[in-house]
Design an enzyme around this catalytic site. Structure first.
Site, PDB file in Angstrom:
ATOM      1  N   ASP A  42      36.789  36.293  48.619  1.00 23.11           N
ATOM      2  CA  ASP A  42      37.478  37.496  49.098  1.00 23.11           C
ATOM      3  C   ASP A  42      38.170  37.289  50.446  1.00 23.11           C
ATOM      4  O   ASP A  42      37.564  36.846  51.419  1.00 23.11           O
ATOM      5  CB  ASP A  42      36.443  38.614  49.228  1.00 23.11           C
ATOM      6  CG  ASP A  42      37.054  39.998  49.261  1.00 23.11           C
ATOM      7  OD1 ASP A  42      38.049  40.202  49.982  1.00 23.11           O
ATOM      8  OD2 ASP A  42      36.536  40.883  48.560  1.00 23.11           O
ATOM      9  N   SER A  92      41.933  41.686  48.922  1.00 19.97           N
ATOM     10  CA  SER A  92      40.879  42.278  48.108  1.00 19.97           C
ATOM     11  C   SER A  92      41.484  43.314  47.158  1.00 19.97           C
ATOM     12  O   SER A  92      42.471  43.026  46.491  1.00 19.97           O
ATOM     13  CB  SER A  92      39.785  42.861  49.014  1.00 19.97           C
ATOM     14  OG  SER A  92      38.570  42.974  48.303  1.00 19.97           O
TER      15      SER A  92
END
Length: 276
Positions: free
Chosen positions: A152, A27
């Protein structure tokens, strides 16, 4: 945007000449990883502070047209080009001898995917994967790459903290940068039914969103145990003053300064842990 604080750690590591043989990120941590490997302290800060003023960053208009609340393609695949908002030092990134791993979540299989040096032949090979690693479900469009769909990496089994890949690579001592205070505990998601409907074509994403709080909390407990055993040094924000979507540059700048002050106080202990 909580990386406005943790990017200060990247800045200080670079300026102090502290190098690691292995670096992994998920991320926003994937952006921090890329900037660290490229040895770009200024870019590390600008990416999460001044860049919030960029009119192309994203808003409800870009969200409505399908580009995301954060305009992901622009942020990750365009700004790093020469003469753009955040030029990236591709040559330094490539010649840095450290092993590197960038994690994303395969929306079809439900598996964590790790990309390494062999996957980066040109700069966009890296940037599209950093984008995939950072693609917050719902708020940003998924990344289609080589016939797969990615979101993600925080949805993976570690809950977004890539200690598992470091251990699997044979390492036994770790420096870990966290984005939440020590007392923080993630709670279950509030919209499981919405996720089920929204990700009906990718049920693995809905499953992972429902399980993320458990995985994240379990990984943090594992890290605290490693810390007690003297096997990990954890940088844990004493205070996290901004949310993940903060756009106010004044607040982001203040968060970055908090991070600098904290890592400066901790540098002697970190050096001791690292034996340098």
């Amino acid at each position: 945007m909580r990386a406005s604080l943790t990017s200060a750690v990247v800045v200080r590591l670079i300026r102090e000449g502290i190098r690691f043989p292995f670096v992994s990120g998920i991320s926003a941590g994937s952006s921090n990883t890329a900037n660290y490997l490229a040895q770009q302290a200024g870019r590390a800060r600008r990416s999460f502070v001044e860049f919030a003023n960029d009119p192309k960053l994203g808003n409800l208009r870009t969200f409505a047209r399908g580009d995301g609340l954060f305009n992901a393609k622009y942020i990750y695949e365009e700004t790093g080009l020469p003469d753009q908002a955040l030029p990236f030092d591709w040559e330094t990134f490539c010649t840095n001898p450290a092993e590197r791993r960038f994690g994303a979540f395969d929306a079809d299989s439900g598996e964590q995917v790790w990309w390494s040096q062999k996957d980066f032949h040109e700069m966009n090979d890296l940037m599209v994967r950093v984008r995939a690693s950072s693609t917050m479900p719902v708020l940003m469009p998924p990344v289609h790459l080589d016939g797969r769909v990615y979101v993600d990496g925080a949805l993976g089994p570690s809950g977004g903290i890539p200690i598992d890949i470091a251990e699997a690579s044979g390492y036994e001592r770790f420096f870990v940068v966290l984005t939440r205070e020590r007392a923080y505990v993630k709670r279950p998601g509030r919209f499981p039914a919405f996720y089920r409907r929204y990700f009906r074509r990718h049920p693995a994403v809905a499953d992972a969103l429902e399980q993320r709080w458990r995985r994240y909390n379990a990984t943090r407990e594992r890290l605290f145990e490693l810390e007690r055993e003297g096997k990990a040094y954890l940088f844990v924000p004493e205070r996290m003053p901004v949310s993940n979507g903060e756009r106010n540059v004044r607040k982001l700048r203040a968060a970055h300064e908090l991070g600098l002050a904290q890592i400066d106080r901790e540098l002697p202990k970190l050096r001791e842990f690292l034996g340098i």
